[in-house]
Motif scaffolding. Sequence first.
Motif, short mmCIF file in Angstrom:
data_model
loop_
_atom_site.label_atom_id
_atom_site.label_comp_id
_atom_site.label_asym_id
_atom_site.label_seq_id
_atom_site.Cartn_x
_atom_site.Cartn_y
_atom_site.Cartn_z
N CYS A 5 -4.05 40.67 53.82
CA CYS A 5 -4.03 39.80 52.66
C CYS A 5 -3.90 38.37 53.16
O CYS A 5 -2.95 38.06 53.87
N ARG A 6 -4.83 37.53 52.79
CA ARG A 6 -4.78 36.15 53.27
C ARG A 6 -4.01 35.24 52.32
O ARG A 6 -3.83 34.06 52.60
N CYS A 7 -3.61 35.76 51.16
CA CYS A 7 -2.99 34.89 50.17
C CYS A 7 -1.48 35.04 50.06
O CYS A 7 -0.74 34.06 50.09
N THR A 8 -1.01 36.26 49.87
CA THR A 8 0.36 36.43 49.35
C THR A 8 1.45 36.32 50.40
O THR A 8 2.61 36.12 50.05
N LEU A 64 -0.43 39.75 43.90
CA LEU A 64 -1.79 39.34 44.26
C LEU A 64 -2.03 37.90 43.87
O LEU A 64 -1.36 37.37 42.97
N GLN A 65 -2.94 37.27 44.59
CA GLN A 65 -3.38 35.93 44.19
C GLN A 65 -4.88 35.97 43.93
O GLN A 65 -5.32 36.15 42.82
N CYS A 66 -5.71 35.92 44.98
CA CYS A 66 -7.16 35.98 44.71
C CYS A 66 -7.59 37.38 44.32
O CYS A 66 -8.61 37.56 43.66
N GLY A 67 -6.85 38.39 44.77
CA GLY A 67 -7.15 39.76 44.38
C GLY A 67 -8.16 40.48 45.25
O GLY A 67 -8.44 41.66 45.01
N TYR A 68 -8.68 39.82 46.26
CA TYR A 68 -9.74 40.47 47.05
C TYR A 68 -9.23 41.69 47.81
O TYR A 68 -9.93 42.68 47.95
N CYS A 69 -8.01 41.61 48.28
CA CYS A 69 -7.44 42.73 49.05
C CYS A 69 -6.88 43.81 48.15
O CYS A 69 -6.53 44.90 48.62
S1 FES Z 1 -4.52 38.33 47.21
FE1 FES Z 1 -6.04 37.19 48.22
S2 FES Z 1 -6.35 38.38 50.01
FE2 FES Z 1 -4.68 39.35 49.11
#
Ligand code: FES
Lengths: 180, 283
Positions: A142-145, A105-110
């Motif tokens: 997931c928009r980050c990982t 995870l990065q931002c953790g939103y998903c």
């Molecule tokens: S960790 Fe940021 S959207 Fe998945």
Amino acid sequence: MADGPAPIHDIEFTLNGDSVSRTVSSRMLLVHFLRDELGLRGPKIGCDTGHCGACTVNYDGKVIKSCMALAVQADGATIDTVESLAGESGDLDELQESFREHHGLQCGYCTSGVLMSAKFLLDRNPNPSAEEIREAIHGNLCRCTGYVNIVKAISAVAHGDSGLALIERLNREHATEVDA
Amino acid sequence: MLLAPVEYYRPDTIDEALEALQTDGARPLAGGQSLISILKLRATTVDLLVDISRLDDLRSISVADDGSVTIGAGVTYDEMAMSPDLHHAYPGLSTIAAHTVDAQVRNRGTFGGNLCHNDPINNFPPFVVAVDAVMHATGANGSRDIPAGEFFTGYFTNALTDDELLTSVTLPPLNGRSIGYQEIEIGEAAARAVAIVAMSNGSIESASVALGCLPIPVRRPAVESALAGADSTPEAVAEATAAAGDGIEPVSDADASADYRRAMAPVVAKRAVLEAIQGGHHG
Ligand code: FES
Ligand SMILES: Cc1cc2nc3c(=O)[nH]c(=O)nc-3n(C[C@H](O)[C@H](O)[C@H](O)COP(=O)(O)OP(=O)(O)OC[C@H]3O[C@@H](n4cnc5c(N)ncnc54)[C@H](O)[C@@H]3O)c2cc1C
Ligand code: FES
């Protein structure tokens, strides 16, 4: 709907192992009920259109998107949210621990949604291939990982692999899929 | 998003559901994977949601001795995908179900809801048309059977009256025929074809071909006659399916133009027939 008092219903269900009784408006979405009425901020609202999976919860043993169900439909059901994963003392469960370990995870939103989908997969299929893992989280954006570390984190729980051996195996699997 | 005020009722039996559907502004709620979106958008007015998602009478899959399969309208895609009976009797269909949307939608979306909703992107309308399924409906005035070819009446519409429920769908025995199912996705499905093919001595004995991603899924009788007796080679199949797009009227939208979709019709039709010839749809 004709003017008049908004229709309400008494519901009773099991949430993360505890029995809950509430009165809900029939137009309320399950995700709003869980977050705003019951204070569980695990399920997130990412899109509110059924696409992103940030609101994923387990409903009677199967994952659903809680923005695509009504709170009244919880009546009689058993619902688990991401809050059910960690132990009483806050210890992470092995899936959560693996996400931390493998930077899933990065931002953790998903993440709360992804974890619930991953748990559903592993409950059903303790030995998934990388392809089966990707399919299981198809409904979780997931928009980050870039997903690679999410797949690793889930695979590590299933196969107990770690580090290089794991990455190599995933790469081999992927190469075979591309060849096939 | 906040829904407009709406009343909710969860009947325990089909009869209770039918009685509730007599109310003005009542609408069945199955998996909700389309209806809840519509309610969020306030694109339609519903006064009473009749929740049929837990009616046991709508939730079974049964295979008869002759190999025909009856699927309850309330069976979810996941239940279809996990059913050994369906896998055995209609392998291609259980594969389609297993790959429909994603795990969360499969756990909720129902076979009946998918057919009743008849969104051009929906997977199952062209399927039931291709196999000549029979749709079983029940209303206050009794039950009736509707051939799949007469069930779809346009975008998001079907032949049911407001107080009728689709209760189940019967698929005829496959009798050794194979299923091909091919689509081209651009954002969502832009073109889709279903082919049901019987082979005999290495050539095509008979074939039915239906196209989806249309307001009303259609059979392609000219293509079907060209395929009957044709060789099973890619060249022969390409020739027989070349006119698959003639006369269809797909939508133009942000994903694809009508011309593009028409041009892709022979492509998906050919691929679906070839897939069936090669043993059928496996995902
Ligand atoms: S960790 Fe940021 S959207 Fe998945
Ligand atoms: C993000 C997302 C992507 C999707 N992509 C696809 C896709 O690619 N392919 C696809 O096939 N589907 C797709 N869907 C739609 C999904 O398959 C829906 O589940 C389906 O369209 C409707 O089935 P439902 O059981 O959810 O019905 P509901 O949403 O509950 O109902 C849909 C309509 O059918 C009526 N209805 C339902 N059951 C009956 C019945 N038994 N008798 C009479 N009327 C009835 C309802 O009144 C309503 O008008 C997608 C959904 C989402 C959220
Ligand atoms: S918030 Fe429910 S799917 Fe995106």
